[in-house]
Design an enzyme around this catalytic site. Structure first.
Site, PDB file in Angstrom:
ATOM      1  N   HIS A 245       0.817  -1.209   0.000  1.00  0.00           N
ATOM      2  CA  HIS A 245       0.000   0.000   0.000  1.00  0.00           C
ATOM      3  C   HIS A 245       0.853   1.262   0.000  1.00  0.00           C
ATOM      4  O   HIS A 245       0.404   2.318  -0.476  1.00  0.00           O
ATOM      5  CB  HIS A 245      -0.940  -0.003   1.205  1.00  0.00           C
ATOM      6  CG  HIS A 245      -2.145  -0.856   1.017  1.00  0.00           C
ATOM      7  ND1 HIS A 245      -2.968  -1.237   2.055  1.00  0.00           N
ATOM      8  CD2 HIS A 245      -2.677  -1.422  -0.104  1.00  0.00           C
ATOM      9  CE1 HIS A 245      -3.952  -1.987   1.582  1.00  0.00           C
ATOM     10  NE2 HIS A 245      -3.792  -2.116   0.277  1.00  0.00           N
ATOM     11  N   HIS A 375      -4.504  -5.084 -10.913  1.00  0.00           N
ATOM     12  CA  HIS A 375      -3.165  -4.666 -10.521  1.00  0.00           C
ATOM     13  C   HIS A 375      -2.147  -4.879 -11.645  1.00  0.00           C
ATOM     14  O   HIS A 375      -1.354  -3.985 -11.969  1.00  0.00           O
ATOM     15  CB  HIS A 375      -2.702  -5.441  -9.277  1.00  0.00           C
ATOM     16  CG  HIS A 375      -3.400  -5.046  -8.024  1.00  0.00           C
ATOM     17  ND1 HIS A 375      -3.148  -3.869  -7.371  1.00  0.00           N
ATOM     18  CD2 HIS A 375      -4.352  -5.687  -7.286  1.00  0.00           C
ATOM     19  CE1 HIS A 375      -3.900  -3.787  -6.287  1.00  0.00           C
ATOM     20  NE2 HIS A 375      -4.632  -4.872  -6.215  1.00  0.00           N
TER      21      HIS A 375
END
Length: 405
Positions: A245, A375
């Site tokens: 993150h 992603h």
């Protein structure tokens, strides 16, 4: 530098187009999308999760921009399922998990709504006829149900009828909402969305991260104080901090800085700190890849290695290489792609393996089959575009190109 190397750029585009081809088999004739096994065959599960449906719409909108075969049909299919199945016509908002005939998980989560907002913005990029309808609907819900103006952040979760069942507040849902808000700003020009994204990013990157050694607390109390002792879902709400993150939030911070006209160097330097700390502490020096969670003291916690932190590190490093190329970033970028080519990209069937075991073989402790391509497709497409924001035009420029990129 690899980022500008013609062979590397050709491989990225080829790999992206192969991913779009692989995931086309997820299209479910009855509506929505199948989860896929490693070989691309549909899994038998019938429940479809909101974030997965929305991320497929976003991903195939990118595919439509670069001319991927069948992308427009995938976008249309997902948009229909979001509106007709996930959307709650009675109470408003979008339910987390649905089947053809039931709603087995009727919670209203900010995390999933953030991806519906992203899907709507991406659908608007490709001029889908229902994009504005979805955008208006989901934004009204997010603005009136989730937004906490006093904090400048979004709350997290409600029951189907909007009664509260927890006081949990999360970084992850806000991070993805910032991503979606900037996407909406780019397709509408409405500065409200850019300003709200900025409030989110300022809180986590400039206020919270420096106090925690450039590691990001994931979990918060309803007063938006960090809750370091919290441990929930081992995938979506694990204990400790998630270095992946840090890469993701750093890239979003740079995007916001760029959209604002690069007013000063503070946002850039803070994003740099996040990336450097994650690279330093999370890379598995023996096997490669990034370990999933790190404690607040910097020690490794959950050493599982998933695909998505690698893709997000690629995205963050590509941003820095576009803005201020350095030998160190180039070395890391090349290392990450070498690792991905060797262990994560499935050369036989397509897509990326979602997790690896201790010997770098595909594992299935957390994921069954291959999740959506959100992603990985961004890791392959975004480095090909010269800008760090407003990438749509750059993606269109790739359309129909192969060896002559």
């Amino acid at each position: 530098m690899l980022l500008t190397d013609l062979d590397h750029r050709n491989r990225l585009l080829d790999s992206a187009l192969a991913q779009f081809a692989f995931f086309r088999s997820s299209l479910r004739p009855a509506g929505g999308f199948h989860l896929l096994e490693h070989d691309g065959s549909p899994q038998p599960t019938s429940q479809q999760e909101l974030h997965a449906t929305a991320r497929m719409v976003h991903s195939y909108a990118l595919g439509q921009l670069v001319g991927a075969e069948g992308a427009a049909d995938m976008v249309d299919h997902g948009m229909s399922f979001l509106w007709n199945k996930h959307r709650d016509a009675k109470h408003g908002g979008y339910c987390r998990g649905v089947t053809d005939d039931d709603v087995p998980d009727d919670r209203k989560l900010a995390y999933g709504h953030s991806f519906v907002l992203l899907a709507a913005a991406s659908a608007k990029l490709v001029h889908h006829p229902d994009a504005d309808r979805l955008l208006q609907d989901v934004w009204e819900v997010m603005d009136t149900r989730f937004w906490e103006d006093g904090y400048g952040l979004f709350s997290d979760e409600f029951n189907r009828d909007w009664t509260s069942f927890s006081t949990y507040r999360g970084m992850g849902s806000n991070m993805h909402t910032a991503e979606a808000l900037m996407a909406v700003y780019e397709v509408t020009g409405d500065t409200l969305f850019l300003d709200r994204a900025g409030r989110i990013l300022d809180f986590f990157v400039q206020k919270i991260a420096p106090d925690y050694g450039w590691r990001l607390p994931e979990h918060f109390k309803d007063t938006w104080q960090p809750d370091p002792a919290y441990a929930g879902d081992p995938m979506f709400r694990p204990a400790g901090t998630i270095p992946g993150h840090s890469f993701e939030l750093a890239r979003l911070q740079i995007q916001h800085w760029d959209l604002k006209g690069r007013p000063n160097g503070v946002e850039y330097s803070y994003a740099r700190n996040l990336v450097d700390r994650a690279l330093e502490q999370a890379w598995h020096t023996e096997s490669g890849g990034f370990i999933y969670t790190v404690g607040f003291d910097g020690t490794w916690d959950n050493t599982a290695r998933f695909w998505w932190p690698v893709t997000e590190a690629i995205g963050a490093l590509s941003v820095f290489l576009k803005l201020a190329p350095s030998k160190e970033d180039a070395v890391w970028y090349e290392k990450l792609w070498a690792f991905s080519e060797a262990h994560l990209i499935d050369k036989k069937y397509g897509g990326w393996f979602p997790e690896l075991d201790a010997t770098n073989q595909p594992a299935a402790a957390q994921f069954s089959g291959k999740p959506d391509l959100y992603h990985a497709i961004q890791a392959e497409l975004y480095p090909l575009v010269p800008r760090v924001s407003g990438i749509a035009d750059g993606l269109v420029d790739l359309k129909g190109q192969k060896s002559d990129i």
